[in-house]
Design an enzyme around this catalytic site. Sequence first.
Site, PDB file in Angstrom:
ATOM      1  N   LYS A  48       0.836  -1.206   0.000  1.00 15.41           N
ATOM      2  CA  LYS A  48       0.000   0.000   0.000  1.00 15.41           C
ATOM      3  C   LYS A  48       0.868   1.252   0.000  1.00 15.41           C
ATOM      4  CE  LYS A  48      -1.902   1.648   3.978  1.00 15.41           C
ATOM      5  NZ  LYS A  48      -1.590   3.070   4.096  1.00 15.41           N
ATOM      6  N   ASN A  49       1.876   1.261   0.867  1.00 11.60           N
ATOM      7  CA  ASN A  49       2.665   2.482   1.023  1.00 11.60           C
ATOM      8  C   ASN A  49       3.604   2.748  -0.153  1.00 11.60           C
ATOM      9  OD1 ASN A  49       1.323   2.788   3.385  1.00 11.60           O
ATOM     10  ND2 ASN A  49       3.086   2.459   4.739  1.00 11.60           N
ATOM     11  N   ARG A  96      -2.321  14.584  12.282  1.00  8.60           N
ATOM     12  CA  ARG A  96      -1.396  14.252  11.191  1.00  8.60           C
ATOM     13  C   ARG A  96      -1.000  15.557  10.494  1.00  8.60           C
ATOM     14  NH1 ARG A  96      -1.929   8.254   9.368  1.00  8.60           N
ATOM     15  NH2 ARG A  96       0.039   8.024   8.291  1.00  8.60           N
ATOM     16  N   ASP A 129       4.156   0.624  12.142  1.00  7.10           N
ATOM     17  CA  ASP A 129       3.026  -0.129  11.592  1.00  7.10           C
ATOM     18  C   ASP A 129       3.016  -1.584  12.036  1.00  7.10           C
ATOM     19  OD1 ASP A 129       2.235   2.143  10.313  1.00  7.10           O
ATOM     20  OD2 ASP A 129       2.872   1.542   8.319  1.00  7.10           O
ATOM     21  N   CYS A 137      -6.304  11.774  12.088  1.00  8.42           N
ATOM     22  CA  CYS A 137      -6.662  10.395  11.770  1.00  8.42           C
ATOM     23  C   CYS A 137      -6.697   9.577  13.042  1.00  8.42           C
ATOM     24  CB  CYS A 137      -5.716   9.798  10.756  1.00  8.42           C
ATOM     25  SG  CYS A 137      -4.192   9.225  11.444  1.00  8.42           S
ATOM     26  N   ARG A 171      -8.496  -1.155   4.100  1.00 13.52           N
ATOM     27  CA  ARG A 171      -7.667  -0.069   3.559  1.00 13.52           C
ATOM     28  C   ARG A 171      -6.269  -0.573   3.202  1.00 13.52           C
ATOM     29  NH1 ARG A 171      -6.465   3.636   7.683  1.00 13.52           N
ATOM     30  NH2 ARG A 171      -5.001   4.236   6.102  1.00 13.52           N
TER      31      ARG A 171
END
Length: 418
Positions: free
Chosen positions: A22-23, A121, A305, A116, A397
């Site tokens: 994703k990143n 953020r 993460d 968030c 997500r």
Amino acid sequence: MSVMYLRGGAPLEGELAVHGAKNSVLPILSACLLARGPVTLTNCPRLTDVAAALNILRHLGCQVEQEGHTIVVDPAGASGSTISEEQMRSMRSSIIFLGPLLARTGEAHLTYPGGCELGPRPIDLHLSAIRAMGCEVREDRGIHCQGRPRGGDVQLSLPSVGATENAILCAVGAQGITTITNAAREPEIGDLQSFLNCLGAKVRGAGSSTITVEGGRTLSGGEYAVMGDRIVAATLLSATAAAGGRVRLSGVDWRHLATVLSVFHQAGCRVESRMEYVELGRDPETPLKCVPTIRTAPYPGFPTDAQAPVMAALAASQGCTLFVETMFDSRYRHVPELIRMGADITTEGRVALVRGVERLHGARVEASDLRGGGALAVAALGAEGTTVLSGLNHIDRGYEGLEEMLHMLGARVERREA
Ligand code: UD1
């Protein structure tokens, strides 16, 4: 609303190729705005955040096609420079479009991506990078940036991943040379550099703290495969550590997981790292051991993460493990849910003390952020009984078909309509 039912107590076994990161794919998709011709991206995960990024690209005038894990973006018709508040809020990293938009059109009108689940953020570093490249930034009910970027010196006061990426993306479209100091060193920035260079850009230094961009080159279209997701891998390894068994993962570079692997090795798991795969095994009869303090830090430190999934595995272990979360203010929202499953964890500010228990038990729990959601699935697989996990919108997500991945490894898990 759908929920996941997970029955713990079965060891995980098998092999799996980890899906695309994703990143990585999000900044690469925004970088497509800098190309002159169509870009074909393979190994793109099917995630709601990716869908949100594709919507933004379409809104800006790109043609976008998605088939399976391949996405084709043709930016030829892109002329828009405004992203609506709704689109900005649909995905936290929507701010990553700022640099490419400015580089392409000389202006960008966005709103704040908003706070968030992890706490505030801020985007001050993104904006100061843009200013360092000569663009005017006005903050007035949104963010309004104007001007053709020029090469400059971007000095980041902390190594923000997103700000580093935005600075690179803006610099690629700027005339002249840009030097970014105190850049973030995450592997996904290396992937962005490889992608941009594959289209004809000249970006050097990703992986180190100084990145140099020779801007102003015309970028062609091209084809690129997105790297594998090291955080998805860390989650699946955490699940194996929690449930016991033996799992081999391909599609990720074990060196990107070194700090996580070291924790599991110290906790008593067998870890085998090869160029082609990483394998983790634990005898279900032998409990995990506690490990010395886990302190999250920018890469190559322990990834923030991976904090929640690793904590979920160590919730059932022998002894106490201390976690220190240095990156985000509010990253222990999975803790009350783990406590509902029988964990013994105390938090104070950015510190969490995990007193290992013998076994967790199933419960009704709710994910309130992406990796916290992954963590609850990890805990459920090591627990006795059935866990009903809601809040799957957070999980979707960043994990493509989490239940399918776990199912392929022998977990008893299914998604049902509640
Ligand atoms: C990226 C990752 C996210 C990961 C995080 C840290 C993506 C899409 N997301 O997020 O999964 O958890 O890196 O590894 O790649 N900060 C500021 N001002 C700024 C920007 C950041 O103060 O302008 C602070 C943040 O509040 C945070 C720290 O810097 O405390 C790191 O954030 P950053 O590296 O920017 O994270 P993201 O790029 O948002």
